[in-house]
Scaffold this motif. Structure first.
Motif, short mmCIF file in Angstrom:
data_model
loop_
_atom_site.label_atom_id
_atom_site.label_comp_id
_atom_site.label_asym_id
_atom_site.label_seq_id
_atom_site.Cartn_x
_atom_site.Cartn_y
_atom_site.Cartn_z
N ARG A 8 -27.78 62.23 64.82
CA ARG A 8 -28.20 63.62 64.74
C ARG A 8 -27.18 64.39 63.89
O ARG A 8 -25.99 64.41 64.23
CB ARG A 8 -28.25 64.25 66.13
N ARG A 10 -25.75 67.81 62.71
CA ARG A 10 -25.84 69.21 63.15
C ARG A 10 -25.95 70.15 61.96
O ARG A 10 -25.58 69.80 60.84
CB ARG A 10 -24.66 69.58 64.06
N PRO A 11 -26.46 71.37 62.22
CA PRO A 11 -26.53 72.34 61.11
C PRO A 11 -25.14 72.85 60.72
O PRO A 11 -24.17 72.60 61.43
CB PRO A 11 -27.39 73.47 61.68
N LEU A 13 -22.14 75.40 60.40
CA LEU A 13 -21.64 76.52 61.22
C LEU A 13 -21.32 77.68 60.28
O LEU A 13 -21.33 77.53 59.06
CB LEU A 13 -20.39 76.07 61.99
N VAL A 92 -17.22 62.77 66.59
CA VAL A 92 -15.98 63.49 66.41
C VAL A 92 -16.09 64.85 67.12
O VAL A 92 -17.19 65.41 67.22
CB VAL A 92 -15.77 63.70 64.89
N THR A 93 -14.99 65.39 67.61
CA THR A 93 -14.99 66.72 68.20
C THR A 93 -15.52 67.74 67.18
O THR A 93 -15.10 67.73 66.02
CB THR A 93 -13.56 67.10 68.64
N GLY A 94 -16.47 68.56 67.61
CA GLY A 94 -17.03 69.57 66.72
C GLY A 94 -18.34 69.15 66.06
O GLY A 94 -18.89 69.88 65.24
N THR A 95 -18.85 67.98 66.43
CA THR A 95 -20.08 67.51 65.78
C THR A 95 -21.35 67.78 66.60
O THR A 95 -22.46 67.52 66.12
CB THR A 95 -20.02 65.99 65.47
N GLY A 96 -21.18 68.27 67.85
CA GLY A 96 -22.38 68.65 68.61
C GLY A 96 -22.71 67.79 69.82
O GLY A 96 -23.83 67.84 70.31
N LYS A 97 -21.74 67.04 70.34
CA LYS A 97 -22.01 66.21 71.53
C LYS A 97 -22.37 67.07 72.74
O LYS A 97 -23.38 66.84 73.40
CB LYS A 97 -20.78 65.35 71.89
N THR A 98 -21.54 68.07 73.01
CA THR A 98 -21.80 68.92 74.18
C THR A 98 -23.07 69.74 73.97
O THR A 98 -23.85 69.95 74.88
CB THR A 98 -20.58 69.81 74.46
N HIS A 99 -23.28 70.18 72.74
CA HIS A 99 -24.51 70.92 72.43
C HIS A 99 -25.72 70.03 72.71
O HIS A 99 -26.72 70.47 73.28
CB HIS A 99 -24.49 71.38 70.98
#
Ligand code: ADP
Ligand code: MG
Length: 332
Positions: A8, A10-11, A13, A92-99
């Protein structure tokens, strides 16, 4: 046992711009619907494009609903047939896992976890109704994190935690976390209250440990027990927001970070080996070689695993994105 590995993207930011986009999706065949290929340039030669193939690739504009409908919703019926479902968000941190997993506050932004629970409760009501009161379904959750290879209960207030974490033990062929809290949650509202409360514990404890929560794996397990006069059927849905896959050894010489990185690297490495063994239908799955895969008994039960590889589209993540793609490539 089946595995799907999907990507996936992500768009962008707010602070990112179009001209920095280097990760794109493509279809592997004119006649197939959607995309299956991720393209990224060689960091040493922009003109050379590498291609990585997945079961599916979700592009920047993919909504939470679309991702859920395609990848997670189809697993719900299997869950109620007694199969286990395991979902991973890798990246990687900031790529949208939690989102992807938890998502935002609005209805449209909700991630796969609240959507999955919502689908589970709907199905519970249907099972109970169709059996005309003969069957009952119970739902219970546990939620813990693994940080530096130690297990911490997210229902335990951070100040009550012991640094050593909870012990794990083999119990009749299964690995259990001794003392882990299991909370019944019979409605979506109950689930959300418990989940939110545990997520607060997650961020407070990270602050206390002077660590970022991106350095731990957060593991949610939802146990579904269907009880009728004839039998009891138990299955588990697990959703794992993995620790950031970036290699801090490259950028950070802090001793604490080095310990974190090596334990993260090891658990992700074992995870990749397990997923690879499952997808190649190999007899031996090395799930006992890391705490996370051991507790999850990964690949030991008939079930479905979906690995979502989260990617940022921009140049600033170039090397880390490439290593993420290489990681995922190994799992096939
Ligand atoms: P991670 O958990 O991998 O560190 P986050 O989920 O925190 O990453 O995402 C990083 C940022 O990107 C957050 O601000 C998040 O809201 C945003 N983001 C990630 N994926 C999407 C998406 N699909 N649509 C909109 N915003 C996203
Ligand atoms: Mg996160």
């Amino acid at each position: 046992m089946s595995v799907r590995v999907v990507a996936r993207i992500r768009p962008l930011l707010k602070n990112e711009i179009d001209k920095d986009v280097i990760v794109t999706a493509a279809s592997n065949n004119e006649s197939t619907k959607g995309s299956q290929i991720v393209r990224i340039p060689n960091p040493k030669n922009d003109a050379e494009l590498y291609s990585f193939q997945f079961n599916s690739v979700y592009e920047q504009e993919t909504t939470q609903q679309e991702l859920f409908d395609n990848e997670v919703s189809p697993t719900v019926k299997h869950l109620f047939n007694g199969l286990d479902v395991t979902l991973f968000a890798y990246g990687v941190t900031g790529t949208g896992k939690t989102h992807t997993m938890r998502g935002g506050k609005t209805l449209a932004d909700r991630g796969v976890i609240p959507r999955l629970l919502s689908a589970i409760y709907r199905r519970c009501r249907k099972v109970e109704k169709d059996s005309q009161g003969d069957s009952k379904v119970e739902v219970a959750m546990s939620y813990y994190e693994i940080y530096n290879d130690r297990v911490y209960d997210l229902f335990e207030a951070p100040e009550k935690r012991t640094a050593a974490g909870l012990p794990i033990r083999d119990n009749g062929g299964k690995t259990v976390v001794v003392g882990l809290t299991e909370r019944p949650c019979m409605t979506l509202k109950e689930f959300e209250q418990l989940y939110d409360q545990a997520n607060v514990n997650r961020s407070t404890s990270a602050t206390k440990l002077n660590a970022h929560s991106s350095r731990s794996h957060a593991i949610l397990c939802v146990k579904i027990t269907q009880i009728s006069e004839e039998h009891t059927l138990v299955s588990t849905a697990s959703a794992i927001d993995l620790a950031g896959s970036e290699d801090n050894r490259r950028t950070d010489n802090n001793k604490e970070r080095l310990v974190e990185s090596s334990s993260i690297n090891k658990s992700l490495f074992v995870l990749a080996q397990c997923v690879e063994a499952i997808s190649k239908k190999q007899a031996r799955i090395p799930y006992r070689e890391s705490k996370m895969t051991r507790i999850l008994s990964l690949g030991q039960n008939d079930g479905i695993t979906v690995m979502i590889l989260n990617l940022a589209p921009v140049k600033s993540y170039h090397l880390d994105t490439l290593s993420s793609l290489n990681f995922a490539n190994r799992t096939k």
